[in-house]
Design a protein around this motif. Sequence first.
Motif, PDB file in Angstrom:
ATOM      1  N   MET A   1     -64.833  21.197 -12.703  1.00  0.00           N
ATOM      2  CA  MET A   1     -63.495  20.951 -13.202  1.00  0.00           C
ATOM      3  C   MET A   1     -63.409  21.492 -14.632  1.00  0.00           C
ATOM      4  N   ASN A   2     -62.321  22.178 -14.914  1.00  0.00           N
ATOM      5  CA  ASN A   2     -62.095  22.702 -16.255  1.00  0.00           C
ATOM      6  C   ASN A   2     -61.499  21.624 -17.141  1.00  0.00           C
ATOM      7  N   SER A   3     -61.884  21.633 -18.405  1.00  0.00           N
ATOM      8  CA  SER A   3     -61.373  20.673 -19.371  1.00  0.00           C
ATOM      9  C   SER A   3     -60.804  21.437 -20.565  1.00  0.00           C
ATOM     10  N   TYR A   4     -59.642  20.990 -21.021  1.00  0.00           N
ATOM     11  CA  TYR A   4     -58.954  21.643 -22.130  1.00  0.00           C
ATOM     12  C   TYR A   4     -58.497  20.600 -23.140  1.00  0.00           C
ATOM     13  N   GLN A   5     -58.268  21.076 -24.357  1.00  0.00           N
ATOM     14  CA  GLN A   5     -57.586  20.298 -25.380  1.00  0.00           C
ATOM     15  C   GLN A   5     -56.126  20.739 -25.358  1.00  0.00           C
ATOM     16  N   MET A   6     -55.236  19.826 -25.666  1.00  0.00           N
ATOM     17  CA  MET A   6     -53.806  20.168 -25.624  1.00  0.00           C
ATOM     18  C   MET A   6     -53.470  21.318 -26.569  1.00  0.00           C
ATOM     19  N   ASP A   7     -54.145  21.389 -27.713  1.00  0.00           N
ATOM     20  CA  ASP A   7     -53.870  22.470 -28.669  1.00  0.00           C
ATOM     21  C   ASP A   7     -54.232  23.847 -28.114  1.00  0.00           C
ATOM     22  N   GLU A   8     -55.084  23.905 -27.104  1.00  0.00           N
ATOM     23  CA  GLU A   8     -55.488  25.174 -26.497  1.00  0.00           C
ATOM     24  C   GLU A   8     -54.422  25.740 -25.557  1.00  0.00           C
ATOM     25  N   LEU A   9     -53.544  24.887 -25.047  1.00  0.00           N
ATOM     26  CA  LEU A   9     -52.656  25.286 -23.951  1.00  0.00           C
ATOM     27  C   LEU A   9     -51.696  26.427 -24.271  1.00  0.00           C
ATOM     28  N   PRO A  10     -51.069  26.479 -25.450  1.00  0.00           N
ATOM     29  CA  PRO A  10     -50.145  27.607 -25.689  1.00  0.00           C
ATOM     30  C   PRO A  10     -50.801  28.969 -25.498  1.00  0.00           C
ATOM     31  N   ALA A  11     -52.062  29.102 -25.827  1.00  0.00           N
ATOM     32  CA  ALA A  11     -52.768  30.381 -25.668  1.00  0.00           C
ATOM     33  C   ALA A  11     -53.139  30.658 -24.210  1.00  0.00           C
ATOM     34  N   LEU A  12     -52.991  29.653 -23.337  1.00  0.00           N
ATOM     35  CA  LEU A  12     -53.378  29.813 -21.934  1.00  0.00           C
ATOM     36  C   LEU A  12     -52.193  30.095 -21.010  1.00  0.00           C
ATOM     37  N   VAL A  13     -51.002  30.226 -21.552  1.00  0.00           N
ATOM     38  CA  VAL A  13     -49.821  30.509 -20.723  1.00  0.00           C
ATOM     39  C   VAL A  13     -50.056  31.807 -19.945  1.00  0.00           C
ATOM     40  N   GLY A  14     -49.781  31.732 -18.644  1.00  0.00           N
ATOM     41  CA  GLY A  14     -49.994  32.871 -17.761  1.00  0.00           C
ATOM     42  C   GLY A  14     -51.365  32.906 -17.115  1.00  0.00           C
ATOM     43  N   ARG A  15     -52.217  31.956 -17.478  1.00  0.00           N
ATOM     44  CA  ARG A  15     -53.586  31.950 -16.952  1.00  0.00           C
ATOM     45  C   ARG A  15     -53.814  30.768 -16.023  1.00  0.00           C
ATOM     46  N   PRO A  16     -54.726  30.917 -15.071  1.00  0.00           N
ATOM     47  CA  PRO A  16     -55.099  29.784 -14.212  1.00  0.00           C
ATOM     48  C   PRO A  16     -55.799  28.698 -15.025  1.00  0.00           C
ATOM     49  N   LEU A  17     -55.465  27.439 -14.729  1.00  0.00           N
ATOM     50  CA  LEU A  17     -56.149  26.316 -15.373  1.00  0.00           C
ATOM     51  C   LEU A  17     -57.312  25.811 -14.525  1.00  0.00           C
ATOM     52  N   GLY A  18     -57.224  26.015 -13.204  1.00  0.00           N
ATOM     53  CA  GLY A  18     -58.314  25.577 -12.357  1.00  0.00           C
ATOM     54  C   GLY A  18     -57.916  25.444 -10.910  1.00  0.00           C
ATOM     55  N   SER A  19     -58.913  25.220 -10.078  1.00  0.00           N
ATOM     56  CA  SER A  19     -58.739  25.006  -8.645  1.00  0.00           C
ATOM     57  C   SER A  19     -59.399  23.690  -8.267  1.00  0.00           C
ATOM     58  N   SER A  20     -58.791  23.010  -7.338  1.00  0.00           N
ATOM     59  CA  SER A  20     -59.288  21.696  -6.928  1.00  0.00           C
ATOM     60  C   SER A  20     -60.408  21.825  -5.910  1.00  0.00           C
ATOM     61  N   GLY A  21     -60.972  20.670  -5.576  1.00  0.00           N
ATOM     62  CA  GLY A  21     -61.847  20.588  -4.423  1.00  0.00           C
ATOM     63  C   GLY A  21     -60.991  20.535  -3.159  1.00  0.00           C
ATOM     64  N   TRP A  22     -61.655  20.515  -2.020  1.00  0.00           N
ATOM     65  CA  TRP A  22     -60.955  20.443  -0.733  1.00  0.00           C
ATOM     66  C   TRP A  22     -60.594  18.998  -0.421  1.00  0.00           C
ATOM     67  N   LEU A  23     -59.429  18.808   0.167  1.00  0.00           N
ATOM     68  CA  LEU A  23     -58.951  17.481   0.563  1.00  0.00           C
ATOM     69  C   LEU A  23     -58.479  17.565   2.007  1.00  0.00           C
ATOM     70  N   GLN A  24     -58.931  16.654   2.845  1.00  0.00           N
ATOM     71  CA  GLN A  24     -58.561  16.669   4.260  1.00  0.00           C
ATOM     72  C   GLN A  24     -57.282  15.874   4.490  1.00  0.00           C
ATOM     73  N   VAL A  25     -56.420  16.425   5.330  1.00  0.00           N
ATOM     74  CA  VAL A  25     -55.191  15.743   5.739  1.00  0.00           C
ATOM     75  C   VAL A  25     -55.367  15.337   7.196  1.00  0.00           C
ATOM     76  N   ASP A  26     -55.754  14.067   7.399  1.00  0.00           N
ATOM     77  CA  ASP A  26     -55.995  13.579   8.751  1.00  0.00           C
ATOM     78  C   ASP A  26     -54.776  12.815   9.280  1.00  0.00           C
ATOM     79  N   GLN A  27     -54.857  12.410  10.533  1.00  0.00           N
ATOM     80  CA  GLN A  27     -53.714  11.744  11.165  1.00  0.00           C
ATOM     81  C   GLN A  27     -53.404  10.405  10.491  1.00  0.00           C
ATOM     82  N   ASP A  28     -54.414   9.708  10.047  1.00  0.00           N
ATOM     83  CA  ASP A  28     -54.177   8.433   9.366  1.00  0.00           C
ATOM     84  C   ASP A  28     -53.328   8.637   8.110  1.00  0.00           C
ATOM     85  N   ARG A  29     -53.635   9.659   7.332  1.00  0.00           N
ATOM     86  CA  ARG A  29     -52.861   9.950   6.118  1.00  0.00           C
ATOM     87  C   ARG A  29     -51.414  10.310   6.488  1.00  0.00           C
ATOM     88  N   ILE A  30     -51.259  11.115   7.533  1.00  0.00           N
ATOM     89  CA  ILE A  30     -49.918  11.504   7.989  1.00  0.00           C
ATOM     90  C   ILE A  30     -49.137  10.271   8.444  1.00  0.00           C
TER      91      ILE A  30
END
Length: 149
Positions: A1-30
């Motif tokens: 997981m990527n970690s940032y400080q709020m002051d860093e964010l203006p310089a990151l506009v247009g860039r990816p912040l990160g990707s999540s792990g996989w999450l399953q969508v099962d029938q119980d959740r539905i």
Amino acid sequence: MNSYQMDELPALVGRPLGSSGWLQVDQDRIDRFAQATGDAQWIHVDPARAAAGPFGGTVAHGYLTLSLLPALSATAFRLADSRMGVNYGLNRVRFPAPVPVDSLLRGHFTLLRCEPCEGGLQLTLEARVERQGSDKPVCVAETLSRRYR
């Protein structure tokens, strides 16, 4: 997981912040989402009928997929010095492909805008949710949130 400080964010506009792990969508959740929202359409909650339907089985609600964005973003990136975040809204949401039962989903988050707001920052993110094994995203949303120190 990527970690940032709020002051860093203006310089990151247009860039990816990160990707999540996989999450399953099962029938119980539905089923639990259907119960919570009152949307019990057969394509979501009736496996026997849905097997003969257009998707060959049950599929998750589009709004269920959308509601998973906070859980997905929580494993993609964090703002180390943010004490609180609130949803501020959405600019655009699309569901280009269905989410069949038992799908694995992952979110990708790109910072589109970062603007000061009273006491913090207003962030506009592109959230792109992919389904394992599919070429098309299942959700593309432009989200707005406010983060406070």
